[in-house]
Enzyme design. Structure first.
Site, mmCIF file in Angstrom:
data_model
loop_
_atom_site.group_PDB
_atom_site.id
_atom_site.type_symbol
_atom_site.label_atom_id
_atom_site.label_comp_id
_atom_site.label_asym_id
_atom_site.label_seq_id
_atom_site.Cartn_x
_atom_site.Cartn_y
_atom_site.Cartn_z
ATOM 1 N N LYS A 48 58.561 8.089 37.537
ATOM 2 C CA LYS A 48 57.762 9.307 37.304
ATOM 3 C C LYS A 48 57.260 9.937 38.594
ATOM 4 C CE LYS A 48 54.675 5.714 36.303
ATOM 5 N NZ LYS A 48 55.384 4.515 35.867
ATOM 6 N N GLU A 104 47.037 -2.961 39.279
ATOM 7 C CA GLU A 104 47.400 -3.375 40.636
ATOM 8 C C GLU A 104 46.149 -3.818 41.401
ATOM 9 O OE1 GLU A 104 50.629 -3.189 41.676
ATOM 10 O OE2 GLU A 104 51.194 -2.422 39.703
ATOM 11 N N GLY A 127 47.591 -8.685 35.035
ATOM 12 C CA GLY A 127 48.744 -7.963 35.577
ATOM 13 C C GLY A 127 48.876 -6.543 35.052
ATOM 14 N N LYS A 152 53.024 11.703 34.768
ATOM 15 C CA LYS A 152 53.684 11.751 33.465
ATOM 16 C C LYS A 152 53.422 13.094 32.783
ATOM 17 C CE LYS A 152 53.232 6.737 33.035
ATOM 18 N NZ LYS A 152 52.258 5.675 32.676
#
Lengths: 431, 431
Positions: free
Chosen positions: A107, A192, A189, A207
């Protein structure tokens, strides 16, 4: 093209390995559906020696993704490297320039270079497909490009970032702070180490730029998007929302206005009864308002290796089947450069939370300032002051007004000295 | 084919007129998207003189739809006549045999003759498209056929009949009886004068047959579907469902089982927290469970002229663009004739409501019968007896068991003479 579609995959992380696995598991079905045998004939990844649990014995390894992209051994190049410059951009450009079709989940690359890449694809008669780039496994790109071809679309909006939705959901359901939920998202997870890209709304903006182009037939323009993240949302806001019949979601919204296409990413109050309010955790959702179909909502996984791979394989199958749509629905020369509708012109309801000093006349002064700026109030809720008895939280909900009016009224209220903290403003999205 | 796609429309009711209107409104956009000018060159309808508020000056009128279907004036035939035999079937067959493509919204025709028609389309290289036949404006056919091409689908289920969902929603939200809500649905035009087709689940079954074929690559077999309607659902069931954390929906469900493909239409308890439980009123929704995408839900309008026309125009646009998928995803010769999994083998949880006679030992006898048939109970709720003190409503919720066990246990309980009325059984659908 022969009866074999030869696929090259650059990037063999979670998504890349899942693509290889799905192509293998669905091989017979895909051949029957598309009339072509889909075979991975080339791959490129940083560490050829790593055990990924997939069979790549039939594929040639390339150390440079651009070499794979240009190779005579492939018809279709799948870019799963990531990043909006460097090897991702170079290899996609190389593949398209060589007349190959490209499937990408990237993206960031599309938001920055989508139009130039679409032009390159058109010039060399290749496909450029990117279902996986928005909302993971939800087929929203195909829906906008093909499924709603008979509609004039008025608005498209959605929960496009699972990390933010996970954090907001957990804050609300478990009464935890933003910091606690972010730490958990990082442990799991979902986020980040540097979460700015997700939390700050920038991932959603990339997006949204793609969705807006598909929905309104306009050139992608990530710069035209007003972006706010969820970092300042507090438990107090979520609780107030709930009491008022709303839930807070980070939405990307693109809509037609009399002033052009408005594109914005920000925390939003949505009615508790709306389909989008029910979407909790890492799940994504996109709603399209259009003249013929009225309202259509798609809910599904926004991330994860398998869900993203599902979208990549659907694109590969379309290309095998010979489906060629213009990447953004319309040929590039038909895409408009829309007038950008600036955020100051946004019209809608507003939730405003103020820390009001406990002084005689403060509430009256605030109400007066709102009236002076032509803002009608739907509700005012003043809470009992808590720890600091000199300050009381006041929540205002306005009827539809403009962003400019709200900002000016709040500036005046702050200047009057009645509030002890920066006002919290959350826009309300009508269904 | 020329740069013009010449469309013939048979049937100019609400949907037909809406198709003409959308093709007109989106003409420029469709031409840019598909590369072809889409023009209505022929029409057929009962009353040519009626004012439909649409411009048909460029179209030739045909009194017989089969003549239109065969005419050299059209490339694509749109069937909006309805009915599973007669002019609808004859004209679709005539068009396909003449090598033309066909777009239809006719689920009854497809459920009965879908495979024969698909074969005819294949033999003459025409397209057969029917997005509008299932769930109106929701692009579920395209999603199953193209968007989930990389997935092995495990289950597809949905609210496919707006009339039933409207009735169940109003009963629950307003505490009204089935009869009252049905009468209102008829007044509002949601239900026919003879509502059996909707209420009895047959309309849902037609749509489910199409979804099952697309999802599992099997031949349509409407006969293989177990069908129950909502006519026996009472307010007491809806209230008990709510207390237990469920909501009652009429679902069509098709799923893989170790014994083959199970296809069933019946009132179903779905968890209140599920996406499908939130779908109220005439809205439709379809959820797909698949290996890669996990769970995907589409929510939108299931009926209405404009929503249905939206799907018809999307099919026309695909054909203009040159998209050719096998009607049911796979070529007919690849479609399997699956082993039918009979309802007796269905496994799941059950809600059972009994009118138990107020006799000593009745409850114990019922619990014993359930245990004898290997059925574990998740909960038992006995209500205070109301009007008739000699009978008390008892609600049982079972853990997963088989339909056969439940039916045998209930037969024994009825034979024991402890219940005063026919037991009510509603299956529970796990998310």
């Amino acid at each position: 093209m022969s009866e074999i579609l030869r696929v090259g995959i650059a990037g063999l992380g979670t998504v890349g390995a899942a693509v290889v696995r799905l192509l293998d598991a669905q091989a017979a079905d895909l051949a029957a559906r598309t009339g072509k045998k889909v075979v991975v004939t080339g791959v490129s990844a940083r560490d050829p020696a790593r055990d990924r649990g997939i069979d790549l014995s039939g594929a040639t390894w390339f150390s440079a993704p651009t070499d794979l992209a240009r190779s005579d051994k492939i018809d279709l190049f799948v870019e799963l490297i990531g990043g909006d410059e460097g090897p991702a951009r170079e290899s996609v450009e190389a593949a398209l320039a060589a007349g190959k079709s490209v499937v990408t989940a990237n993206k960031a690359l599309l938001a920055k270079h989508g139009i130039a890449l679409a032009r390159l694809a058109e010039a060399h008669h290749g496909a450029l497909a990117f279902e996986a780039s928005v909302a993971g496994g939800i087929p929203i790109v195909k829906t906008l490009r093909e499924g709603l071809a008979g509609n004039r679309i008025e608005r498209v909006y959605g929960i496009l970032n699972g990390t933010c939705n996970y954090i907001l959901s957990r804050m609300e359901l478990e009464g935890l702070s933003f910091a606690e939920c972010l730490a958990d998202a990082q442990k799991l997870g979902y986020a980040e180490a540097d979460p700015t890209f997700d939390i700050g709304g920038f991932d959603t903006a990339h997006k949204l730029a793609i969705l807006a182009s598909l929905a309104f037939g306009v050139k992608l323009d990530a710069e035209a998007i007003s972006v706010e993240g969820i970092q300042d949302i507090s438990l107090a806001d979520l609780q107030a929302a709930s009491e008022l019949g709303y839930r807070v979601k980070l939405l990307g919204v693109a809509q037609r206005t009399p002033h052009g296409v408005e594109q914005r990413v920000h925390p939003t109050m949505v009615p508790l009864s709306s389909a989008i309010a029910q979407v909790m955790g890492v799940t994504n959702a996109v709603t399209v308002d259009a003249d013929a179909v009225n309202e259509l909502t798609l809910v599904g996984p926004g991330a994860g290796g398998m869900a993203t791979a599902s979208a990549v394989v659907a694109d590969i199958a379309d290309i095998a089947r010979g489906i060629r749509s213009a990447p953004f629905g319309l040929p590039v020369d038909h895409l408009a450069s829309p007038e950008k509708s600036p955020m100051q012109r946004h019209e809608g309801g507003y939730y405003i939370r103020l820390a009001v000093r406990n002084e005689i006349g403060a509430a009256a002064a605030i109400a007066t300032r709102m009236a002076e700026h032509g803002i009608s109030l739907e509700s005012i809720v003043q809470r009992r002051a808590c720890a600091d008895a000199s300050v009381a939280p006041v929540v205002l909900v306005t009827y539809a007004t403009t962003e400019a009016s709200v900002r000016e009224a709040l500036a005046a209220i702050v200047a009057d000295g009645h509030v002890a903290d920066k006002p919290q403003v959350i826009r309300i999205e009508r269904e």
